[in-house]
Scaffold this motif. Sequence first.
Motif, PDB file in Angstrom:
ATOM      1  N   SER A 184      25.503 -50.569 -99.131  1.00  0.00           N
ATOM      2  CA  SER A 184      25.312 -50.460-100.441  1.00  0.00           C
ATOM      3  C   SER A 184      23.879 -49.367-100.514  1.00  0.00           C
ATOM      4  N   HIS A 185      23.639 -48.774-101.574  1.00  0.00           N
ATOM      5  CA  HIS A 185      22.537 -48.011-101.675  1.00  0.00           C
ATOM      6  C   HIS A 185      20.974 -48.683-101.192  1.00  0.00           C
ATOM      7  N   GLY A 186      21.136 -50.075-101.580  1.00  0.00           N
ATOM      8  CA  GLY A 186      19.760 -50.701-101.418  1.00  0.00           C
ATOM      9  C   GLY A 186      19.669 -50.934-100.010  1.00  0.00           C
ATOM     10  N   GLU A 187      20.790 -51.123 -99.338  1.00  0.00           N
ATOM     11  CA  GLU A 187      20.637 -51.433 -98.034  1.00  0.00           C
ATOM     12  C   GLU A 187      20.049 -50.036 -97.118  1.00  0.00           C
ATOM     13  N   GLN A 188      20.583 -48.974 -97.614  1.00  0.00           N
ATOM     14  CA  GLN A 188      20.423 -47.699 -96.897  1.00  0.00           C
ATOM     15  C   GLN A 188      18.913 -47.416 -97.187  1.00  0.00           C
ATOM     16  N   GLN A 189      18.404 -47.688 -98.390  1.00  0.00           N
ATOM     17  CA  GLN A 189      16.994 -47.620 -98.599  1.00  0.00           C
ATOM     18  C   GLN A 189      16.066 -48.758 -98.042  1.00  0.00           C
ATOM     19  N   GLY A 195      15.618 -51.132 -86.018  1.00  0.00           N
ATOM     20  CA  GLY A 195      15.586 -50.778 -87.176  1.00  0.00           C
ATOM     21  C   GLY A 195      16.484 -52.107 -88.038  1.00  0.00           C
ATOM     22  N   PHE A 196      17.098 -51.542 -89.041  1.00  0.00           N
ATOM     23  CA  PHE A 196      18.242 -52.446 -89.837  1.00  0.00           C
ATOM     24  C   PHE A 196      19.365 -53.149 -88.973  1.00  0.00           C
ATOM     25  N   GLN A 197      18.791 -54.463 -88.923  1.00  0.00           N
ATOM     26  CA  GLN A 197      19.869 -55.152 -87.842  1.00  0.00           C
ATOM     27  C   GLN A 197      21.419 -55.272 -88.168  1.00  0.00           C
ATOM     28  N   ARG A 198      21.356 -55.189 -89.657  1.00  0.00           N
ATOM     29  CA  ARG A 198      22.866 -55.560 -90.043  1.00  0.00           C
ATOM     30  C   ARG A 198      23.685 -54.221 -89.724  1.00  0.00           C
TER      31      ARG A 198
END
Length: 218
Positions: A88-93, A48-51
């Motif tokens: 951030s909210h954007g990263e979570q989404q 999933g989200f690599q960061r």
Amino acid sequence: MTVLNFAITQVGVFVVMVTLVTCDGEPAFFTSKATPVPHLNGLICGTGFQRFFHLWSLRVLGGIVAFDISHLDQYATESLREVWEELSHGEQQAGTSTIYHFGYDRGDDEFVGFAYRSTNNFESEQLPFGTVTKPPYHGGLPLLGFPDDFVEVCRAQRAEQDQLGTEDRVYIGGQITAFTMQRNQGRKGAVWYGIETAHEFDDFDDMYVDCLDNLPQG
């Protein structure tokens, strides 16, 4: 999403992952999606989200005191939630993330695995012995020899995923990295690690050029 095929057995842990990372379906860069942590006799993998996976690896390497992967499990859920809240909210989404911990439990003298999914608020899920393919492989190829059988299944997964629409497919490419963890027969309680590039997809060079073309400008 990415490929994560693994086997947890009495004799060791065997994992393959691909190196391609995409953004909106386009090749973005190549990376290692697993972090060996020998001080824990373990291996951390992320899908999933690599960061988020990278941030979690840094937290484990620099901010958590634990004896081994099973001990780390006692703190992982709360600590993963803390790292997730730092996004951030954007990263979570932007997408989901699942963290996998594989390792050797010296107390029980066995290999173990745990999964922590953002979709389940990072609750700990102990993984049983056995073989798992992600994305699920629907063909009949065996998963016995490592890494060769795992490479062939990964290539077959790519063929399956390439038939799907852009919204549903997992983008598979770059190289296949194989990770092995087994008991070090010469030292009680120690683990032997093996890491190799087991396969390079035929279009690796083209993907590399695409990654260069898609680099942020400025």
